[in-house]
Design an enzyme around this catalytic site. Structure first.
Site, PDB file in Angstrom:
ATOM      1  N   SER A  56      45.400  68.554  22.284  1.00  0.00           N
ATOM      2  CA  SER A  56      46.871  68.605  22.320  1.00  0.00           C
ATOM      3  C   SER A  56      47.516  67.823  23.432  1.00  0.00           C
ATOM      4  O   SER A  56      48.659  67.767  23.177  1.00  0.00           O
ATOM      5  CB  SER A  56      47.237  70.238  22.664  1.00  0.00           C
ATOM      6  OG  SER A  56      46.642  70.423  23.936  1.00  0.00           O
ATOM      7  N   LYS A 126      49.432  71.691  29.267  1.00  0.00           N
ATOM      8  CA  LYS A 126      50.877  71.215  28.638  1.00  0.00           C
ATOM      9  C   LYS A 126      51.599  70.541  29.553  1.00  0.00           C
ATOM     10  O   LYS A 126      51.307  70.616  30.779  1.00  0.00           O
ATOM     11  CB  LYS A 126      51.557  72.301  27.967  1.00  0.00           C
ATOM     12  CG  LYS A 126      50.547  73.280  26.977  1.00  0.00           C
ATOM     13  CD  LYS A 126      50.217  72.356  26.021  1.00  0.00           C
ATOM     14  CE  LYS A 126      49.236  73.375  24.979  1.00  0.00           C
ATOM     15  NZ  LYS A 126      48.575  72.819  23.904  1.00  0.00           N
TER      16      LYS A 126
END
Length: 218
Positions: A56, A126
């Site tokens: 990701s 993230k």
């Protein structure tokens, strides 16, 4: 009563010396081990290792990159836009059906203490896009913060940001996304949503491995 000969006395003295020597050796190594554990316990209050699982954050971070996380930064300051963070979620950890800290076995709890890990679920990595008070909007592939399209040089060329988002981030929370926008479960989705600052475990600052990519991460 049988008297000990001079030879027997010398042998007894030598045996006592050997026993004392063995005891001193064991005592020294126990001391070294205890000291090492204490140092490790202190160090992980400031930094901790972690590993990237998934894609990701491509291509900033690769799957199975080993990272060093600064765990003290957000105890003395606030997250900033652009920071890469590790945070705790309620999503299940693969292989663990019971996520309760209290019900983990003693060995796992001991390792969690050493690693400063009291996670309830899976940890995610993230990038912070919006902080408390920011107005985050995503539409037609554009990401706007407080009305301005943000510059994102860390994205691969041609990366498209999917989603339809219009939210004002509450104080004490952050909005975060993965750099690989087409393959990232992040604040755009209800499974993650806005991230509570108390769930942020640290700021990613260094890549340890692979050695070819060793260095600071931004």
């Amino acid at each position: 009563m049988k008297l000990l000969s001079k030879k027997d006395k010398n042998e007894n003295k030598n045996a006592e010396k050997e026993n004392k020597g063995a005891f001193s050796f064991v005592k020294e190594w126990v001391g070294i081990l205890v000291t090492a554990l204490i140092i490790a316990g202190v160090v992980v209050q400031f930094v901790r290792p972690t590993r990237v699982d998934g894609e990701s954050m491509l291509s900033t971070l690769q799957d199975r990159d080993y990272l060093i996380v600064n765990t003290i930064k957000y105890k003395i300051g606030d997250p900033k836009r652009g920071d890469i963070i590790i945070f705790d979620t309620d999503m299940p950890i693969d292989g663990y059906s019971d996520l309760s800290v209290e019900t983990r076995n003693p060995l796992r709890r001991a390792m969690d203490f050493i690693l400063h890990d009291d996670s309830r679920g899976k940890d995610l990595v993230k990038r912070v896009i919006g902080v408390g008070g920011d107005h985050v909007q995503i539409s037609n592939g554009e990401v706007r913060v407080n009305g301005e399209v943000i510059d994102e040089p860390y994205l691969d060329e041609g990366m498209y940001t999917e989603g339809d988002v219009d939210v004002v981030v509450p104080e004490g929370k952050v909005f975060a996304m993965g750099d690989n926008r087409v393959n990232s479960l992040d604040s755009r989705f209800p499974e993650v949503g806005l991230i509570d600052e108390k769930d942020i475990m640290g700021h990613v600052m260094l890549r340890l491995f692979p050695m070819s990519s060793f260095g600071f991460v931004d």
